[in-house]
Design a protein around this motif. Structure first.
Motif, short mmCIF file in Angstrom:
data_model
loop_
_atom_site.label_atom_id
_atom_site.label_comp_id
_atom_site.label_asym_id
_atom_site.label_seq_id
_atom_site.Cartn_x
_atom_site.Cartn_y
_atom_site.Cartn_z
N THR B 97 0.83 -1.20 0.00
CA THR B 97 0.00 0.00 0.00
C THR B 97 0.86 1.26 0.00
O THR B 97 0.62 2.19 -0.77
CB THR B 97 -0.92 0.02 1.25
OG1 THR B 97 -1.63 -1.20 1.29
CG2 THR B 97 -1.88 1.18 1.21
N LEU B 98 1.89 1.27 0.85
CA LEU B 98 2.76 2.45 0.90
C LEU B 98 3.49 2.64 -0.42
O LEU B 98 3.61 3.75 -0.93
CB LEU B 98 3.76 2.32 2.06
CG LEU B 98 3.15 2.51 3.46
CD1 LEU B 98 4.12 2.06 4.54
CD2 LEU B 98 2.76 3.97 3.70
N GLU B 99 3.96 1.53 -1.01
CA GLU B 99 4.67 1.63 -2.30
C GLU B 99 3.74 2.22 -3.36
O GLU B 99 4.12 3.08 -4.14
CB GLU B 99 5.14 0.24 -2.75
CG GLU B 99 6.36 -0.26 -2.00
CD GLU B 99 6.92 -1.56 -2.57
OE1 GLU B 99 8.11 -1.82 -2.38
OE2 GLU B 99 6.16 -2.34 -3.20
N ARG B 100 2.52 1.73 -3.36
CA ARG B 100 1.57 2.13 -4.40
C ARG B 100 1.11 3.58 -4.20
O ARG B 100 1.15 4.39 -5.12
CB ARG B 100 0.37 1.19 -4.35
CG ARG B 100 -0.63 1.36 -5.47
CD ARG B 100 -1.80 0.40 -5.31
NE ARG B 100 -2.60 0.69 -4.14
CZ ARG B 100 -2.79 -0.16 -3.14
NH1 ARG B 100 -2.25 -1.36 -3.16
NH2 ARG B 100 -3.52 0.19 -2.09
N GLU B 101 0.72 3.90 -2.97
CA GLU B 101 0.14 5.22 -2.74
C GLU B 101 1.17 6.34 -2.71
O GLU B 101 0.89 7.46 -3.10
CB GLU B 101 -0.65 5.21 -1.43
CG GLU B 101 -1.82 4.23 -1.40
CD GLU B 101 -2.94 4.60 -2.38
OE1 GLU B 101 -3.26 5.81 -2.47
OE2 GLU B 101 -3.47 3.69 -3.05
N LEU B 102 2.37 6.05 -2.22
CA LEU B 102 3.40 7.10 -2.17
C LEU B 102 4.27 7.08 -3.42
O LEU B 102 5.19 7.89 -3.57
CB LEU B 102 4.27 6.94 -0.92
CG LEU B 102 3.57 7.04 0.43
CD1 LEU B 102 4.55 6.79 1.57
CD2 LEU B 102 2.91 8.40 0.62
N LYS B 103 4.00 6.13 -4.31
CA LYS B 103 4.76 5.98 -5.56
C LYS B 103 6.27 5.89 -5.28
O LYS B 103 7.07 6.68 -5.76
CB LYS B 103 4.46 7.11 -6.53
CG LYS B 103 2.99 7.17 -6.90
CD LYS B 103 2.73 8.18 -8.00
CE LYS B 103 1.27 8.20 -8.36
NZ LYS B 103 0.38 8.57 -7.23
N VAL B 104 6.62 4.92 -4.46
CA VAL B 104 8.02 4.73 -4.14
C VAL B 104 8.24 3.24 -3.92
O VAL B 104 7.33 2.53 -3.47
CB VAL B 104 8.41 5.55 -2.88
CG1 VAL B 104 7.58 5.16 -1.67
CG2 VAL B 104 9.89 5.43 -2.56
N LYS B 105 9.42 2.77 -4.29
CA LYS B 105 9.72 1.35 -4.07
C LYS B 105 10.41 1.21 -2.73
O LYS B 105 10.98 2.17 -2.22
CB LYS B 105 10.66 0.82 -5.18
CG LYS B 105 9.94 0.59 -6.49
CD LYS B 105 9.13 -0.71 -6.43
CE LYS B 105 8.02 -0.70 -7.47
NZ LYS B 105 6.93 -1.62 -7.12
N ARG B 106 10.37 0.00 -2.18
CA ARG B 106 11.05 -0.20 -0.90
C ARG B 106 12.53 0.16 -1.02
O ARG B 106 13.16 -0.07 -2.05
CB ARG B 106 10.87 -1.63 -0.40
CG ARG B 106 11.44 -2.69 -1.31
CD ARG B 106 11.92 -3.85 -0.52
NE ARG B 106 10.84 -4.79 -0.16
CZ ARG B 106 11.03 -5.87 0.58
NH1 ARG B 106 12.21 -6.14 1.06
NH2 ARG B 106 10.05 -6.69 0.84
N ASN B 107 13.04 0.78 0.03
CA ASN B 107 14.40 1.30 0.09
C ASN B 107 14.66 2.43 -0.90
O ASN B 107 15.79 2.75 -1.22
CB ASN B 107 15.44 0.19 -0.07
CG ASN B 107 15.29 -0.87 1.01
OD1 ASN B 107 15.01 -0.55 2.16
ND2 ASN B 107 15.43 -2.13 0.65
#
Lengths: 618, 157
Positions: B97-107
């Motif tokens: 969810t965080l990756e999708r909504e904030l448009k960022v990949k982990r790390n």
């Protein structure tokens, strides 16, 4: 007061503290463990200070007030204990505080809505020691946590702190080692090596310098007892280390703490300063001529640094790579000098063993595993937190009596013990006693004591993939089996969980496991097979369901599941449709909704927001 | 150039707090990380000079220890705990969810430099799983449907 110059002076000081203490003074203890602080215990403490002032009471005159370490019952935080009545209040909010002060402290009455209520009988249990979570526990390593202020050395001395050291200093080092040997204490870091034997081997090596170290790296996911001890009772660890240093003839110690544990670093630092000031650490401890000091070394967030040789390399200021251990650390450890490295919980047990004697300690536990062990009981269980019980308690007793059974009335499927070095033990073996040897025999490990309860919604292939993925990231890459073998295992597990598994993959996994067990350099690699092998051994049918039927029976593996809405349970409230990031849920108000599975990304938001449990996974 | 000189003194202030021994290297690097939110190359050079240790060795430490980053991080750090208890209680969906909504990949760090999203292996607060840390503030029992609002509420954006 300044330094304490002799054992007699320490006892006199303790008597002085006892005389000044007011055991009947109503006292509020607010938990300042990490869990409770996260739940807002700092604001609760502030509210108490305010309410006390407003009621015209004075701290230390009419009322005592303390912030303590973690009580272990973290899920129900912030926790507040009232003494001497021994009342435990759960989930206390700042708004509840004036009522507690008015009703309980001034009026002596219990605020019923804040006390423990039995989920089955609905009975109210206000007293700390009668709550099932605590009733079955036997606390040695956690003996003071939650009752003393970890930042006050006086608090520790008052409850008998440093009395073990005082006694040890009157003994011959050789006799201390024998005492620890006879107690049967085995290393609580996981491998369970006999502590006394380790000390004896170190003391026997000819050397001008020896080191005593504490492993506070605690990287095992699912375990947090070391954190709790370092934060809640740092002096117990320090006292244990001083005793160990005296026994093996060391003058310099190190505590290696994860930098992710800032509160532990802070409380240990304060405790070391206080102990030095009191003459319990440093030159000429308690006037006996014995000198020893301890430095703190902060880890850098590398799991492999929990391994002894890697940890020592890291303390020296290097990359924390393990070495092959043809020569053991007790012979050549830190800076190539004989070194005793024990874990936090092991050290915390030492003062009590010296004080109360080897027989007392050895009377608890099982034949091969004496004493108690702290477990962190987490996962899909009703009461989560830290529990200390005698070795040999069965998995079922732990999960059902202390843990209060599986969360949400679901079916108990397995427990995972020992972190990434351990394995999964199925429910049908739940009567197994928990001790070093029986867990190893079942294909798992004690590890640091993480007990993770799994229910029917846990996919065992996913769990194996999870641990393997964890280890791929954490492997230092120095040896080939670990560097190349682990990623290959992860590939295979990924294939299986994504529906591309083939029959031969299970055998290939077993072969790779064998390679790692025999070929890897350090404990990280050699134990990496455990999560995979134990899940294959006990849950082979789940692997087969993924491979043959392309199904994930537990409904976890994204590629193999679909979300749908049960038209019977759906009330048409539109909440899921509003929250769906793909806008793929349709349906009129008050009518059953439908998910367009071609657009669904299986994010789980619909299931999370549904108040009627209408979202199904199949 | 002025900026550079200023930085050297900032590095020195940290280095001075420690003994001049290799034992202090990791602690100093961690303090660099805290102050600058990463370990700047100039910091490695300065440390190498003061301690008389090859920069390559310090660089190796910078890449080995997870707590250290050699690239600048966002203004806020979101750490998703992916320990076992958190994993079982839904951390993977929180991370997605965080990756999708904030448009960022982990790390990775968001384009506007606001957030860095990290995964951490067990923060030792397992009883509150799943746990998300936003700039060292713990949030327990997080849920996919609430996590983004929770993050934004805390940082006030």
């Amino acid at each position: 007061m300044g330094a304490i110059n002799s054992i007699e002076e320490l006892e006199a000081y303790r008597r002085e503290l006892a005389a000044a203490a007011k055991p009947d003074l109503p006292t509020v203890l607010v938990c300042f463990g990490t869990g409770c602080q996260a739940h807002g215990s700092r604001r609760v403490a502030e509210a108490f200070m305010e309410a006390i002032k407003e009621q015209g009471l004075q701290v230390d005159v009419n009322i005592g007030f303390k912030t303590t370490g973690c009580h272990g019952y973290c899920e129900n935080g912030p926790l507040v204990v009232l003494r001497p009545q021994d009342i435990l209040y759960l989930k206390v909010r700042p708004e509840d505080v004036p009522e507690i002060v008015e009703e309980s402290i001034k009026g002596g009455r219990i605020v019923e809505r804040l006390v423990y209520r039995d989920k089955v009988t609905d009975e109210v249990v206000p007293h700390y020691s009668e709550i099932p979570f605590y009733k079955h526990q036997h606390r040695i390593a956690l003996r003071h946590i939650g009752t003393i202020d970890p930042t006050s050395i006086d608090d520790y001395i008052l409850v008998g702190g440093y009395a073990g050291l005082a006694k040890a200093l009157t003994m011959k080092p050789e006799d201390i080692i024998s005492e620890v040997e006879r107690s049967g204490l085995r290393g609580r870091g996981g491998a369970g090596f006999p502590t006394g034997t380790k000390w004896r081997s170190c003391a026997a090596v000819e050397s001008d310098v020896r080191y005593v170290m504490c492993n506070g790296d605690e990287g095992d996911p699912g375990a947090f007892m070391d954190r709790s001890i370092m934060e809640g009772d740092p002096h117990a660890v320090i006292e244990g280390m001083i005793i160990g240093a005296y026994a093996v003839g060391s003058h310099q110690g190190y505590i290696y703490v994860r930098d992710e544990y800032p509160l532990a670093v802070r409380n240990l630092t304060l405790a070391l300063e206080a102990a030095r000031e009191k003459g319990l650490l440093g030159e000429n401890i308690l006037g006996t001529g014995f000198s020893f000091d301890i430095k703190i070394s902060r880890g850098g967030g590398a799991f492999v640094c929990g391994e002894s040789s890697a940890l020592m390399r890291s303390v020296e200021g290097n990359v924390g790579e393990p070495r092959a251990k043809y020569i053991r650390s007790v012979e050549r450890g830190l800076y190539n000098k004989p070194t005793v490295l024990n874990n936090v919980e092991t050290w915390a047990n030492v003062p009590e063993i010296i004080l109360k004697g080897a027989e007392w300690y050895a009377s608890m536990g099982t034949e091969g595993s004496k004493g108690t062990k702290v477990f962190s009981l987490v996962g899909k269980v009703n009461n989560t937190g830290l529990v200390e019980v005698p070795m040999g308690i069965s998995i079922r007793e732990l999960v059902e009596n202390i843990g209060g059974g599986v969360l949400g009335g679901k079916k108990f499927k397995a427990v995972q013990t020992g972190g990434p070095s351990g394995g999964c033990i199925p429910e049908r073996l739940a009567d197994l006693p928990i001790d070093f040897d029986s867990l190893t025999k079942a294909g798992s490990m004690m590890g640091s004591g993480g007990i993770i309860v799994m229910d029917e919604d846990t996919c065992m292939v996913d769990v194996a993939k999870y641990f393997t993925g964890f280890l791929v990231e954490e492997s230092c890459g120095k040896c080939t089996p670990c560097r190349d073998g682990l990623p290959r295992m992860l590939d295979l597990l990924t294939e299986i969980t994504e529906g591309r598994g083939r029959e031969e993959h299970v055998a290939m996994l077993e072969e790779l496991c064998d390679l790692l067990t025999w070929g890897a350099l350090c404990g990280l690699g050699t134990s990496a097979a455990n999560p995979v092998l134990s899940t294959i051994k006990y849950f082979r049918e789940e692997y087969e369901a993924h491979i043959r039927d392309k199904k994930c029976p537990a409904g976890v593996c994204k590629a193999l599941i679909t979300y749908s809405i049960d038209p019977e349970a759906c009330t048409g409230c539109r909440l899921c449709a509003k929250n769906c990031p793909q806008n793929c849920i349709t349906g009129k108000r008050k009518e059953a909704h439908v998910i367009d599975t071609s657009k669904c990304i299986k994010c789980g938001v619909c299931k999370d927001v549904c108040k009627f449990d209408a979202v199904r996974i199949s | 150039m002025t900026e550079m000189t200023q930085d050297v003194s900032r590095f020195d202030r940290i280095i001075e707090r420690y003994e001049r021994s290799e034992e202090s290297l990791l602690a100093i690097l961690q303090d660099f990380q805290r102050e600058f939110h990463y370990v700047p190359e100039e910091g490695i050079r300065r440390l190498s000079e003061v301690m008389g240790v090859p920069a390559s060795k310090i660089y190796a430490m910078g890449t080995f220890y997870k707590a250290l980053s050699l690239t600048p991080r966002g203004r806020h750090t979101i750490k998703v705990c992916t320990g076992t208890a958190c994993h079982l209680k839904g951390a993977p969906l929180i991370l997605d969810t965080l990756e999708r909504e904030l448009k960022v990949k982990r790390n990775g760090t968001t384009e506007d430099g606001e957030f860095t999203l990290e995964c951490v292996n067990c923060v030792g607060a397992c009883a509150m799983a799943p746990v998300v840390l936003v700039d060292e503030v713990y949030h327990g029992q997080t849920r996919p449907s609430k996590v983004v609002d929770m993050v934004k509420k805390q940082v006030g954006s």
